[in-house]
Write a protein that holds these residues in place. Structure first.
Motif, mmCIF file in Angstrom:
data_model
loop_
_atom_site.group_PDB
_atom_site.id
_atom_site.type_symbol
_atom_site.label_atom_id
_atom_site.label_comp_id
_atom_site.label_asym_id
_atom_site.label_seq_id
_atom_site.Cartn_x
_atom_site.Cartn_y
_atom_site.Cartn_z
ATOM 1 N N ILE A 91 0.992 -1.446 -0.078
ATOM 2 C CA ILE A 91 0.321 0.078 -0.055
ATOM 3 C C ILE A 91 1.299 1.661 0.116
ATOM 4 C CG2 ILE A 91 -1.464 1.275 1.163
ATOM 5 C CD1 ILE A 91 -3.433 -0.591 1.720
ATOM 6 N N VAL A 92 1.847 0.978 0.732
ATOM 7 C CA VAL A 92 3.336 2.611 0.553
ATOM 8 C C VAL A 92 4.268 2.475 -0.515
ATOM 9 C CG1 VAL A 92 4.839 3.279 2.114
ATOM 10 C CG2 VAL A 92 2.965 2.187 3.495
ATOM 11 N N HIS A 93 4.119 1.631 -1.276
ATOM 12 C CA HIS A 93 4.944 1.402 -2.441
ATOM 13 C C HIS A 93 3.646 1.971 -3.603
ATOM 14 C CE1 HIS A 93 6.362 -0.974 -5.665
ATOM 15 N NE2 HIS A 93 7.239 -0.485 -5.723
ATOM 16 N N PHE A 94 2.570 1.851 -3.607
ATOM 17 C CA PHE A 94 1.760 2.669 -4.700
ATOM 18 C C PHE A 94 1.599 3.986 -4.044
ATOM 19 C CE2 PHE A 94 -0.272 -1.629 -5.468
ATOM 20 C CZ PHE A 94 -0.041 -1.938 -7.351
ATOM 21 N N ALA A 95 0.725 4.330 -3.203
ATOM 22 C CA ALA A 95 1.120 6.228 -2.513
ATOM 23 C C ALA A 95 2.621 6.399 -2.576
ATOM 24 C CB ALA A 95 0.266 5.842 -1.047
ATOM 25 N N LEU A 96 3.436 6.099 -2.316
ATOM 26 C CA LEU A 96 4.576 6.655 -2.703
ATOM 27 C C LEU A 96 4.320 6.665 -4.710
ATOM 28 C CD1 LEU A 96 7.208 5.419 -0.326
ATOM 29 C CD2 LEU A 96 6.105 8.076 0.039
ATOM 30 N N MET A 97 4.630 5.868 -5.517
ATOM 31 C CA MET A 97 4.943 5.795 -6.641
ATOM 32 C C MET A 97 4.124 6.723 -7.363
ATOM 33 S SD MET A 97 5.423 2.190 -9.093
ATOM 34 C CE MET A 97 3.916 1.580 -8.204
ATOM 35 N N GLU A 98 2.643 7.367 -6.721
ATOM 36 C CA GLU A 98 1.371 8.155 -6.960
ATOM 37 C C GLU A 98 2.410 9.102 -6.795
ATOM 38 O OE1 GLU A 98 -0.989 9.817 -9.147
ATOM 39 O OE2 GLU A 98 -1.267 7.277 -8.472
ATOM 40 N N ALA A 99 2.530 10.006 -5.338
ATOM 41 C CA ALA A 99 2.861 10.976 -5.227
ATOM 42 C C ALA A 99 4.529 11.366 -5.475
ATOM 43 C CB ALA A 99 2.814 10.928 -3.209
ATOM 44 N N LEU A 100 5.692 10.421 -5.362
ATOM 45 C CA LEU A 100 6.466 11.352 -6.017
ATOM 46 C C LEU A 100 6.626 11.069 -7.954
ATOM 47 C CD1 LEU A 100 9.124 8.973 -3.986
ATOM 48 C CD2 LEU A 100 7.814 10.933 -3.297
ATOM 49 N N SER A 101 5.578 11.001 -8.224
ATOM 50 C CA SER A 101 5.144 11.097 -10.062
ATOM 51 C C SER A 101 5.053 12.036 -9.960
ATOM 52 C CB SER A 101 4.926 9.631 -10.293
ATOM 53 O OG SER A 101 5.427 8.561 -9.990
ATOM 54 N N THR A 102 4.282 12.713 -9.195
ATOM 55 C CA THR A 102 3.701 13.757 -9.631
ATOM 56 C C THR A 102 4.992 15.432 -10.213
ATOM 57 O OG1 THR A 102 3.132 15.033 -7.369
ATOM 58 C CG2 THR A 102 1.552 13.331 -8.362
ATOM 59 N N ARG B 189 12.626 9.026 -6.827
ATOM 60 C CA ARG B 189 11.899 8.373 -7.239
ATOM 61 C C ARG B 189 12.394 6.459 -7.195
ATOM 62 N NH1 ARG B 189 11.323 10.403 -11.961
ATOM 63 N NH2 ARG B 189 8.894 9.367 -11.859
ATOM 64 N N ILE B 190 11.011 6.558 -6.344
ATOM 65 C CA ILE B 190 11.007 5.227 -6.000
ATOM 66 C C ILE B 190 10.665 4.211 -6.593
ATOM 67 C CG2 ILE B 190 10.811 6.221 -3.556
ATOM 68 C CD1 ILE B 190 8.111 4.584 -4.070
ATOM 69 N N PRO B 191 11.662 2.623 -6.437
ATOM 70 C CA PRO B 191 12.003 2.174 -7.559
ATOM 71 C C PRO B 191 10.043 1.585 -7.704
ATOM 72 C CG PRO B 191 13.270 1.192 -5.959
ATOM 73 C CD PRO B 191 12.474 2.363 -5.692
ATOM 74 N N LYS B 192 10.065 0.820 -9.417
ATOM 75 C CA LYS B 192 8.196 0.766 -9.606
ATOM 76 C C LYS B 192 7.868 -1.016 -9.803
ATOM 77 C CE LYS B 192 7.079 4.286 -13.267
ATOM 78 N NZ LYS B 192 8.841 4.597 -12.858
ATOM 79 N N PHE C 70 12.134 -2.652 -4.327
ATOM 80 C CA PHE C 70 11.599 -1.072 -3.131
ATOM 81 C C PHE C 70 11.025 -1.884 -1.679
ATOM 82 C CE2 PHE C 70 7.341 0.015 -0.367
ATOM 83 C CZ PHE C 70 7.674 1.331 0.196
ATOM 84 N N GLU C 71 10.625 -3.602 -1.776
ATOM 85 C CA GLU C 71 11.093 -4.103 -0.199
ATOM 86 C C GLU C 71 12.341 -4.464 0.029
ATOM 87 O OE1 GLU C 71 9.887 -8.510 1.318
ATOM 88 O OE2 GLU C 71 10.658 -8.137 -0.713
ATOM 89 N N GLY C 72 12.980 -4.640 -0.762
ATOM 90 C CA GLY C 72 14.762 -4.336 -0.257
ATOM 91 C C GLY C 72 15.440 -3.216 0.423
ATOM 92 N N LEU C 73 14.642 -2.200 -0.624
ATOM 93 C CA LEU C 73 15.084 -0.625 0.080
ATOM 94 C C LEU C 73 14.939 0.067 1.425
ATOM 95 C CD1 LEU C 73 16.320 1.999 -1.606
ATOM 96 C CD2 LEU C 73 14.410 2.617 -2.086
#
Length: 224
Positions: free
Chosen positions: A61-72, A99-102, A107-110
């Motif tokens: 859930i956090v991964h999806f949320a961050l991908m959305e926010a940090l891509s704006t 930019r976080i990994p897609k 992302f888990e490793g990060l």
């Protein structure tokens, strides 16, 4: 400002670290059990023992949320600060332009590196993400927003445009969105909000709420 709060992102707690579902997964990853992320996909049987287990173990859930926010454009152009407040009271801050990994597995490793070292740095040593112990109340005290706006299906019915225009115009606003799969914000969190809104008459996933709110912020910025 955007905060993904009470996020279901944490390492395996000590009380279930010896459970076979946990130890087998840790062995496969090459980490100690308590250095791996709590993840319901792998740890469901072990998580039955945990307090409020229904709100925990969903780093995706956090991964999806961050991908959305940090891509704006809002974040990329430096007009948005993004934080994660975790279920176990840690605050994660993001460097501008991050930019976080897609890929979820990257992302888990990060995240495992972040929890182990307290920071993730670039090749030149500058911090990309930093984590420290802290409550949402402490983050608000440091950031000093003019308004703290909660977004929840239990809030007052409205829509994204109205919420942004009512609370963000000429104000330093912090939008707080839940980073958990079920339930609502805890009482201590809700007490920090100036107001709480629902932007749809059905429950929406966190990344959808983020997309709608930040798009309205971008529209307001362009028109100002």
């Amino acid at each position: 400002m955007l905060v993904i709060a009470e996020a279901a992102l944490e390492c395996v707690p000590e009380e279930i670290s010896s459970h076979p579902a946990v130890s087998n997964r840790a062995k496969k990853l090459g980490y100690k059990a308590q250095e791996t992320l709590l993840d319901r996909s792998y740890h469901h049987a072990a998580m039955k023992r945990l307090l409020e287990s229904w709100k925990r173990g969903r780093p995706d859930i956090v991964h999806f949320a961050l991908m959305e926010a940090l891509s704006t454009p809002l974040f990329i152009q430096g007009y948005l600060d993004v934080y994660v407040h975790t279920f176990d009271n840690k605050i994660i801050s993001m460097a501008g332009g991050l930019r976080i990994p897609k890929s979820y597995f990257r992302f888990e490793g990060l995240m495992q590196d972040l929890f182990r070292n307290g920071a993730v740095k670039s090749d030149d040593g500058s911090p990309l993400m930093e984590m420290e112990k802290g409550t949402l109340a402490e983050l608000i005290g440091e950031a000093k927003p003019d308004r703290v706006v909660g977004l929840s299906s239990a809030g007052v019915q409205s829509n994204a445009e109205q919420v942004v225009r009512k609370n963000s115009l000429d104000r330093k606003c912090m939008f707080v969105i839940g980073g958990f799969p079920k339930g609502h914000f805890g009482d201590n969190t809700k007490a920090l909000f100036n107001c709480t809104y629902s932007i749809e008459n059905i429950g929406l996933e966190a990344h959808v709420v983020i997309a709608r709110i930040l798009y309205e912020c971008e529209k307001m910025k362009r028109s100002s």
